[in-house]
Design a protein around this motif. Structure first.
Motif, short mmCIF file in Angstrom:
data_model
loop_
_atom_site.label_atom_id
_atom_site.label_comp_id
_atom_site.label_asym_id
_atom_site.label_seq_id
_atom_site.Cartn_x
_atom_site.Cartn_y
_atom_site.Cartn_z
N ALA A 144 2.11 -0.20 -34.91
CA ALA A 144 1.50 0.34 -33.96
C ALA A 144 1.67 -0.93 -32.92
N ASP A 145 1.38 -1.93 -33.26
CA ASP A 145 1.41 -2.97 -32.05
C ASP A 145 2.66 -3.16 -31.47
N VAL A 146 3.75 -2.89 -32.10
CA VAL A 146 4.96 -3.03 -31.66
C VAL A 146 5.18 -1.68 -30.54
N ALA A 147 4.66 -0.58 -30.93
CA ALA A 147 4.91 0.57 -29.98
C ALA A 147 3.76 0.11 -28.70
N GLY A 148 2.87 -0.66 -28.94
CA GLY A 148 1.95 -0.78 -27.88
C GLY A 148 2.65 -1.85 -26.82
N SER A 149 3.58 -2.82 -27.51
CA SER A 149 4.31 -3.65 -26.37
C SER A 149 5.28 -2.99 -25.90
N LEU A 150 6.13 -2.04 -26.50
CA LEU A 150 6.87 -1.26 -25.85
C LEU A 150 6.28 -0.50 -24.68
N HIS A 151 5.24 0.04 -24.99
CA HIS A 151 4.64 0.84 -23.78
C HIS A 151 4.17 0.05 -22.77
N ASN A 152 3.82 -1.26 -22.87
CA ASN A 152 3.25 -2.05 -21.64
C ASN A 152 4.51 -2.55 -20.93
N LEU A 153 5.68 -2.67 -21.93
CA LEU A 153 6.89 -3.26 -21.21
C LEU A 153 7.46 -1.99 -20.34
N ALA A 154 7.39 -0.87 -20.90
CA ALA A 154 7.75 0.40 -19.97
C ALA A 154 7.17 0.33 -18.80
N ARG A 155 5.83 0.28 -18.86
CA ARG A 155 5.02 0.32 -17.80
C ARG A 155 5.72 -0.42 -16.29
N VAL A 156 5.62 -1.93 -16.99
CA VAL A 156 6.05 -3.00 -16.08
C VAL A 156 7.63 -2.51 -15.36
N LEU A 157 8.67 -2.02 -16.42
CA LEU A 157 10.06 -1.61 -15.79
C LEU A 157 9.46 -0.40 -14.74
N CYS A 158 8.62 0.24 -14.93
CA CYS A 158 8.41 1.51 -14.04
C CYS A 158 7.82 0.91 -12.69
N ASP A 159 7.24 -0.41 -12.77
CA ASP A 159 6.43 -0.79 -11.50
C ASP A 159 7.62 -1.59 -10.75
N GLU A 160 8.84 -1.84 -11.35
CA GLU A 160 9.62 -2.52 -10.85
C GLU A 160 11.07 -1.41 -10.28
N GLY A 161 10.62 -0.10 -10.45
CA GLY A 161 11.59 0.81 -10.18
C GLY A 161 12.75 1.01 -10.96
N ARG A 162 12.44 0.51 -12.45
CA ARG A 162 13.51 0.68 -13.30
C ARG A 162 13.42 1.89 -14.28
N TYR A 163 13.55 3.00 -13.60
CA TYR A 163 12.97 4.23 -14.17
C TYR A 163 13.74 4.50 -15.66
N ALA A 164 15.10 4.49 -15.61
CA ALA A 164 15.92 5.01 -16.71
C ALA A 164 15.39 4.06 -17.88
N GLU A 165 15.26 2.59 -17.72
CA GLU A 165 14.83 1.87 -18.92
C GLU A 165 13.64 2.03 -19.31
N ALA A 166 12.77 2.42 -18.31
CA ALA A 166 11.29 2.76 -18.56
C ALA A 166 10.97 3.85 -19.43
N GLU A 167 11.87 4.80 -19.02
CA GLU A 167 11.89 6.17 -19.84
C GLU A 167 12.31 5.97 -21.13
N ARG A 168 13.46 5.13 -21.30
CA ARG A 168 13.88 5.08 -22.91
C ARG A 168 12.60 4.43 -23.67
N LEU A 169 12.13 3.48 -23.09
CA LEU A 169 11.28 2.53 -23.88
C LEU A 169 9.79 3.45 -24.16
N HIS A 170 9.48 4.31 -23.13
CA HIS A 170 8.33 5.17 -23.18
C HIS A 170 8.58 6.15 -24.36
#
Length: 266
Positions: A144-170
């Motif tokens: 669950a903690d690994v999933a939490g880090s994936l979620h948070n990383l995806a959120r930052v990638l979305c902030d940066e406009g890297r939507y395809a990477e963010a979608e994959r991690l989410h």
């Protein structure tokens, strides 16, 4: 009860005692949970000052208070002070715990969130990657903690406009949380919401709407009809409906979200 315990400890032991600092720390947590953030900060600073004097600046209990203070500052959007406070806690924890400990990963994760909220996206990304690597090493690839880090990383990638990477991690975080926590867990709803926001940014509006509706349903069922997370889902759904040209629906949802936030948060 927490206030009574603190007053009794002060009467019996005086202000300069570790039991008083512990009681103050517990009271601050209660106040935080009640939404009384400023009062919680005042009480916690007293506990921290006592722990610094009696235990020193590099003690585990001192680090706990510093961590808690960073969290309170973040909740009050005092972001620059939250960052410096979180970094101090991290330095102490690295010295005490080494570089491979779940508590250290929590602090690194929290620092990443504080950096993201300040718009320091590149540094936030590096910080969340460090937390992800540490959690994967400590817990394995599925936790669950690994999933939490994936979620948070995806959120930052979305902030940066890297939507395809963010979608994959989410999607990865969502799949992991469903497997580990079940289909109706609030953290599953959090992943659905995050995925929906990326899909909306990519103009995948039908998929986005479906994910927002699923998140809203879970949150309403698990958290009740009046909760900040429910308001967040209503707001996200309103954005999709607006992009779809369903302006009346969007306005109604936005109004519901605003009224709920006002009622719940004041």
């Amino acid at each position: 009860a927490q206030r009574d315990a603190l007053e009794m400890d002060i009467a019996l032991l005086g202000n300069e005692h570790l039991n008083v600092a512990r009681a103050q720390n517990n009271l601050s947590i209660m106040l935080r949970d009640e939404g009384k953030l400023s009062e919680a900060e005042t009480v916690l600073r007293k506990a921290l000052a006592t722990r610094r004097r009696l235990l020193g600046n590099t003690n585990a209990e001192t680090a706990v208070s510093i961590n808690n203070l960073a969290s309170l500052l973040w909740k009050q959007v005092k972001l620059a002070e939250a960052e410096s406070t979180q970094r101090e806690a991290l330095d102490i924890q690295r010295a005490l715990l080494g570089n491979r400990h779940p508590d250290l990963a929590v602090s690194i994760n929290n620092l990443g969130t504080i950096l993201e909220d300040q718009g320091k996206f590149a540094e936030a990304e590096r910080t969340h990657l460090e937390a992800l690597a540490m959690r994967t090493n400590v817990f394995g690839a599925e936790h669950a903690d690994v999933a939490g880090s994936l979620h948070n990383l995806a959120r930052v990638l979305c902030d940066e406009g890297r939507y395809a990477e963010a979608e994959r991690l989410h999607q990865q975080a969502l799949d992991m949380r469903r497997k580990l926590l079940g289909l109706e867990h609030p953290q599953v709803a959090q992943s659905l919401h995050g995925l929906a926001s990326v899909l909306c940014a990519e103009a995948k509006l039908t998929e986005s709407e479906s994910n927002y509706v699923q998140a809203l349903t879970i949150r309403t069922n698990r958290l009740g009809r009046e909760h900040p997370d429910v308001a967040q889902s209503l707001q996200g759904l309103a954005i999709v409906r607006r992009e779809q040209g369903r302006l009346q629906d969007a306005e109604s949802l936005c109004r519901q979200a605003t009224e709920m936030r006002r009622k719940v948060l004041g």
